[in-house]
Design a protein around this motif. Structure first.
Motif, mmCIF file in Angstrom:
data_model
loop_
_atom_site.group_PDB
_atom_site.id
_atom_site.type_symbol
_atom_site.label_atom_id
_atom_site.label_comp_id
_atom_site.label_asym_id
_atom_site.label_seq_id
_atom_site.Cartn_x
_atom_site.Cartn_y
_atom_site.Cartn_z
ATOM 1 N N TRP A 151 0.835 -1.206 0.000
ATOM 2 C CA TRP A 151 0.000 0.000 0.000
ATOM 3 C C TRP A 151 0.870 1.257 0.000
ATOM 4 C CZ3 TRP A 151 0.195 3.369 4.238
ATOM 5 C CH2 TRP A 151 -0.648 4.484 4.126
ATOM 6 N N PHE A 152 1.842 1.268 0.933
ATOM 7 C CA PHE A 152 2.690 2.451 1.077
ATOM 8 C C PHE A 152 3.407 2.798 -0.227
ATOM 9 C CE2 PHE A 152 7.024 4.031 1.758
ATOM 10 C CZ PHE A 152 6.734 5.251 2.343
ATOM 11 N N HIS A 154 2.510 2.559 -3.082
ATOM 12 C CA HIS A 154 1.612 3.118 -4.097
ATOM 13 C C HIS A 154 1.007 4.456 -3.677
ATOM 14 C CE1 HIS A 154 1.745 -1.068 -5.626
ATOM 15 N NE2 HIS A 154 1.688 -0.436 -6.783
ATOM 16 N N THR A 155 1.404 4.960 -2.510
ATOM 17 C CA THR A 155 0.931 6.288 -2.104
ATOM 18 C C THR A 155 1.798 7.347 -2.790
ATOM 19 O OG1 THR A 155 2.445 6.373 -0.233
ATOM 20 C CG2 THR A 155 0.248 5.460 0.190
ATOM 21 N N ASP A 156 1.406 8.609 -2.658
ATOM 22 C CA ASP A 156 2.189 9.707 -3.236
ATOM 23 C C ASP A 156 3.642 9.637 -2.789
ATOM 24 O OD1 ASP A 156 0.311 10.999 -4.768
ATOM 25 O OD2 ASP A 156 -0.488 12.150 -3.094
ATOM 26 N N ILE A 157 3.823 9.437 -1.493
ATOM 27 C CA ILE A 157 5.180 9.444 -0.960
ATOM 28 C C ILE A 157 5.914 8.174 -1.391
ATOM 29 C CG2 ILE A 157 4.678 8.420 1.290
ATOM 30 C CD1 ILE A 157 6.404 10.531 2.541
ATOM 31 N N LEU A 159 5.452 6.512 -4.243
ATOM 32 C CA LEU A 159 5.863 6.699 -5.644
ATOM 33 C C LEU A 159 7.135 7.542 -5.697
ATOM 34 C CD1 LEU A 159 2.573 7.495 -7.644
ATOM 35 C CD2 LEU A 159 3.722 5.307 -7.348
ATOM 36 N N ALA A 160 7.142 8.622 -4.923
ATOM 37 C CA ALA A 160 8.305 9.510 -4.924
ATOM 38 C C ALA A 160 9.534 8.759 -4.424
ATOM 39 C CB ALA A 160 8.037 10.732 -4.060
ATOM 40 N N ARG A 162 10.094 5.479 -4.659
ATOM 41 C CA ARG A 162 10.544 4.546 -5.696
ATOM 42 C C ARG A 162 11.274 5.296 -6.805
ATOM 43 N NH1 ARG A 162 5.019 2.234 -7.114
ATOM 44 N NH2 ARG A 162 6.072 1.286 -8.877
ATOM 45 N N ALA A 163 10.770 6.468 -7.155
ATOM 46 C CA ALA A 163 11.422 7.240 -8.212
ATOM 47 C C ALA A 163 12.797 7.724 -7.748
ATOM 48 C CB ALA A 163 10.549 8.417 -8.623
#
Ligand SMILES: Nc1ncnc2c1ncn2[C@@H]1O[C@H](COP(=O)(O)OP(=O)(O)O)[C@@H](O)[C@H]1O
Ligand SMILES: [Mg+2]
Lengths: 296, 264
Positions: A151-152, A154-157, A159-160, A162-163
């Motif tokens: 879940w985490f 895939h949250t906004d934070i 995604l950031a 992972r990027a």
């Protein structure tokens, strides 16, 4: 392998998978090779054990141990981002520092939990044998953590984060502080590692300052084994891969330890050698698969 | 709208390799300006863009965005106002993440990120509409990893991501230089579309003189860390590629003269 040994391997596979998920966050998600885990694993064990001895509720000790791991991981991250120390070195510094800290925490190199209540005590009342109860309990905790992690990520934070491990230039250009992502990620990772350490200490009935040696190699072995088996990387599949990798790794160890060739019997002290061989094989496995695929 | 006051940037300061890359630049970028930037290699074009974006901090001078001093504002905070497309088509996107995840990251530029779901189903509809504009068929590939896309597709996606939240200024640093001519033309076409459609302010570095004069409303030429030409429409409309080339060789020629004088 006996059922007893198999359940033992499962139990280890599940509880160390929590640690391996932490290693996955740093090595794979963030691309931050963090070696603090060899110190935060026994830190979690030490904090939990000493607090249990002091009479704190065993469940609360697990939470505090996790927090301690997060703080240690956070410091590793800050050594890297604020003081510009190479990530690998920052982790080693933290690992070495934690060796002393862990002895300070316990006041001695080991803490035995014999006769104290642990998180297993309330469930033992149901009359389930401990060798069955422990893997079940660990599996439940592991599933909860895996769900939270997926879940985490895939949250906004998430995604950031992972990027950040993929392309820092892009992340900064999109208005994200990569330092903040590294701080959160390494803290999260070491929180999981310490949590795993706390659970191991409670199940084996002791915390030992040396129990962290080789944690990183075992975690990496699980991550890489999982990648060799489950390819096509989505976050869900990657997390599943780490768990399967961890279980297979512990089964492989159990099998290896039960082998006896003539007078040659593997001992637990051979584990690190075996793990290195296993990681090497797992690393070349996708390559081998590709080669075979080309021939057919 | 964006003011650069007496910007100086020195690399390897106080070493034997000291290199004054920007030598006191003043530039006033008006709202709606679409400026093309030309100049030979090493003139300081990228350095100038990086200073505006905050990737580099100038040694002297001030930068204002809407009269706000942002000279010391870190790049990731300044990104709230700035869209960037780089020369390397791999730089602007995260290859390990899907198209929709990349767009979700871009959609939050300038906002706080916490634990909200990154890609919501309402976002997908918006993303599909935005991707259709690119005309590359990416709207049917939301879940594909960006690493699977070609350089041109990634650059188009980067352009989209840079403008998804409308930037105060769009910085384009030779963003078609690494592409084949046909793809480059497509990216230029998209650039023009985004800039005019959203009425963006933009700064575009290019090596193509024809492009420099045909795109936008204003052209600046840089040489050895200084702006040596700053010309706006309508005056710019009279300028030809030949004029530009002559100016180029003139500044280069003066170099030779300088060198000769030094030798004497
Ligand atoms: N990060 C850096 N470190 C040291 N020198 C640099 C750096 N970036 C650019 N330079 C130097 O600054 C000068 C201007 O470079 P740049 O802005 O990249 O030129 P342009 O983009 O116009 O070709 C060059 O002499 C270059 O070598
Ligand atoms: Mg350049």
């Amino acid at each position: 392998m006996s059922l007893y040994a198999f359940l033992g391997a499962l139990e280890q596979g599940f509880v160390f998978a929590i640690m391996a998920l932490g290693v996955y966050i740093t090595f794979r998600v963030l691309d931050f090779p963090d070696l603090s885990v060899d110190g935060t694993f026994p830190l979690g064990a030490a904090v939990s054990a000493i607090l249990i001895v002091k009479g704190v509720n065993p469940f609360i000790t697990v939470a505090i141990a996790t927090l301690a791991g997060m703080i240690a991981g956070g410091i590793t991250a800050l050594l890297n981002t604020k003081l510009k120390i190479l990530n690998l070195l920052a982790g080693i510094l933290m690992m070495i520092a934690l060796y002393s800290i862990n002895i300070r925490v316990m006041g001695q190199p080991t803490t035995a939990l014999l006769g104290y209540d642990t998180i297993f005590t309330p469930f033992e009342a149901f009359g389930i044998e401990k060798y069955i109860l422990t893997p079940i309990l660990f599996a439940i905790i592991l599933i909860i953590i895996a769900v939270i992690l997926v879940w985490f990520l895939h949250t906004d934070i998430g995604l950031a984060m992972r990027a950040t491990g993929n392309n820092m230039k892009m992340v900064k250009a999109q208005g994200v502080s990569t330092n903040r992502m590294i701080l959160f990620g390494v803290a999260f990772s070491n929180g999981l590692v310490a949590l795993s350490g706390a659970l191991v200490a409670q199940s084996q009935g002791s915390a030992d300052v040396n129990m962290g040696i080789g944690t990183i190699v075992a975690g990496l072995a699980s991550v890489i084994l999982g990648e060799a088996i489950i390819q096509d990387r989505t976050v869900f599949r990657a997390v599943l891969g780490v768990i399967i990798g961890s279980v297979l790794y512990r089964i492989a160890i159990a099998v290896a330890l039960s082998f006896k060739i003539g007078a040659l019997q593997m001992t637990p002290s051979d584990l690190n050698l075996m793990t290195s061989v296993l990681v090497t094989i797992a690393l070349i496995f996708p390559g081998i698969r590709k080669k075979i695929g080309l021939k057919i | 709208m964006i003011n650069l006051e007496n910007i100086v940037k020195i690399f390897h300061k106080n070493t034997i390799n000291e290199n004054k890359a920007i030598k006191g630049i003043n530039l006033n970028i008006e709202k709606g300006d679409f400026i093309t930037v030309i100049g030979s290699n090493g003139a300081g074009k990228s350095t100038l863009l990086n200073i505006i974006a905050g990737n580099l901090i100038p040694d002297e001078g001030k930068i204002y965005i809407d009269n706000k001093d942002v000279t010391k504002t870190p790049d990731y905070e300044r990104a709230a106002f700035i869209g960037q497309v780089f020369q390397d088509p791999l730089s602007g996107t995260a290859g390990n993440l899907s198209i929709e995840e990349n767009l979700a990251i871009a959609q939050k530029r300038g906002e706080k990120r916490w634990f909200a779901k990154g890609v919501k189903s309402s976002d997908r509809k918006k993303f599909i509409e935005s991707l259709k504009v690119l005309g590359l068929g990416l709207e049917s590939r939301l879940k594909d990893k960006v690493g699977l896309l070609s350089g041109g597709q990634r650059q188009a996606l980067t352009l989209l991501m840079a403008t998804l939240v409308r930037p105060q200024i769009l910085l384009l640093d030779e963003h078609t230089a690494a592409l084949d001519p046909k793809t480059a033309a497509k990216i230029i076409e998209l650039t023009e579309y985004f800039v005019s459609h959203y009425k963006l302010t933009a700064l575009m570095v290019t090596h193509n003189m024809k492009q420099a004069l045909s795109l936008g409303n204003r052209t600046i030429m840089m040489h050895e860390g200084q702006i040596i030409l700053d010309i706006k429409s309508p005056e710019r409309d009279k300028l030809t590629v030949k004029d530009l080339l002559e100016m180029f060789s003139k500044v280069r020629g003066e170099d030779i003269v300088d060198d000769k004088m030094l030798l004497n």
